[in-house]
Scaffold this active site. Structure first.
Site, PDB file in Angstrom:
ATOM      1  N   GLY A  46       0.794  -1.191  -0.217  1.00  0.00           N
ATOM      2  CA  GLY A  46       0.009   0.118   0.233  1.00  0.00           C
ATOM      3  C   GLY A  46       0.801   1.228   0.062  1.00  0.00           C
ATOM      4  CD  GLN A  51       3.217   5.705   2.567  1.00  0.00           C
ATOM      5  OE1 GLN A  51       2.200   5.140   2.049  1.00  0.00           O
ATOM      6  NE2 GLN A  51       4.180   5.037   3.148  1.00  0.00           N
ATOM      7  CB  CYS A  96       5.016   1.951   7.494  1.00  0.00           C
ATOM      8  SG  CYS A  96       4.494   3.480   6.503  1.00  0.00           S
ATOM      9  CG  LEU A  97       6.406   1.009   1.282  1.00  0.00           C
ATOM     10  CD1 LEU A  97       5.919   1.372  -0.042  1.00  0.00           C
ATOM     11  CD2 LEU A  97       7.547   0.047   1.169  1.00  0.00           C
ATOM     12  CG  HIS A 139      -0.698   1.106   7.245  1.00  0.00           C
ATOM     13  ND1 HIS A 139       0.206   0.676   8.136  1.00  0.00           N
ATOM     14  CD2 HIS A 139      -0.036   1.733   6.079  1.00  0.00           C
ATOM     15  CE1 HIS A 139       1.436   1.168   8.066  1.00  0.00           C
ATOM     16  NE2 HIS A 139       1.418   2.162   6.700  1.00  0.00           N
ATOM     17  CD  GLU A 140      -0.876   2.503   2.448  1.00  0.00           C
ATOM     18  OE1 GLU A 140      -0.644   3.691   2.698  1.00  0.00           O
ATOM     19  OE2 GLU A 140      -0.453   1.653   2.820  1.00  0.00           O
ATOM     20  CG  HIS A 143       0.046   6.853   5.703  1.00  0.00           C
ATOM     21  ND1 HIS A 143       1.370   7.249   5.886  1.00  0.00           N
ATOM     22  CD2 HIS A 143       0.399   5.534   5.166  1.00  0.00           C
ATOM     23  CE1 HIS A 143       2.226   6.497   6.101  1.00  0.00           C
ATOM     24  NE2 HIS A 143       1.558   5.223   5.633  1.00  0.00           N
TER      25      HIS A 143
END
Length: 181
Positions: A46, A51, A96-97, A139-140, A143
């Site tokens: 994701g 991000q 997480c990225l 999660h996304e 963000h």
């Protein structure tokens, strides 16, 4: 298509609440495709617009296992989710990225409904999302609200990873200052 640089923990853009998208333009469609390419390259499951430095409510998700399953990409403009009526809390080690090399247990509802607009601007609703897909949605969308998974970890995990997070934030801030010169 283009690979986009992923912002790292400590970058202020990750803490801003994203703006709703009022019109899905050709440029936003291309941005979404570039985000998917970036997601696959990372690799991750994701990616949210903050991000990659964009303060808009856009996420891309694909929870298919690379090299084992056909891709199942989702492009979601203005996504919103709610837990299913019978959802139960579920533990899972999240990463997480934007917070590389850190995985911590996070408790989230195990089943959700998500509503969003697709790449064609059509309203969509998916009920009974579960497993990694449900977790990824939550999660996304976090963000988009300026929240990170590390905000939801236990006190012990926070204590255990505090120095790593401080170091990551400090390095990110130094890079930002250096690039502004």
């Amino acid at each position: 298509m283009a690979l986009l640089p992923i912002r790292i923990y400590g970058d202020p853009v990750l803490r801003k609440k994203s703006e709703p998208i009022t019109e899905i333009t050709p440029e936003l469609r291309q941005l979404a495709r570039d985000m998917l390419e970036t997601l696959y390259d990372a690799p991750g499951c994701g990616l949210a617009a903050p991000q990659i430095g964009k303060n808009i409510r856009l996420v891309v998700i694909d929870t298919a296992i690379p090299d084992e399953e056909e891709p199942r990409p989702y492009i979601m403009f203005n996504p919103e989710w709610e837990p299913e009526e019978d959802a139960k809390p579920c533990d899972y080690d999240e990463g997480c990225l934007s917070v590389p090399d850190l995985f911590c247990n996070v408790v989230r509802p195990d089943r959700v409904t998500v509503r969003f607009f697709d790449i064609n601007g059509e309203p969509q609703e998916i009920k009974n999302c579960e497993g990694l897909f449900a977790r990824c949605i939550q999660h996304e969308v976090d963000h988009l609200n300026g929240d990170l998974f590390v905000d939801k970890i236990s006190t012990s995990d926070r204590t255990l990873n505090q120095s790593k997070l401080r170091k990551m934030a400090k390095e990110t801030q130094e890079k930002i200052k250096k690039n502004k010169r």
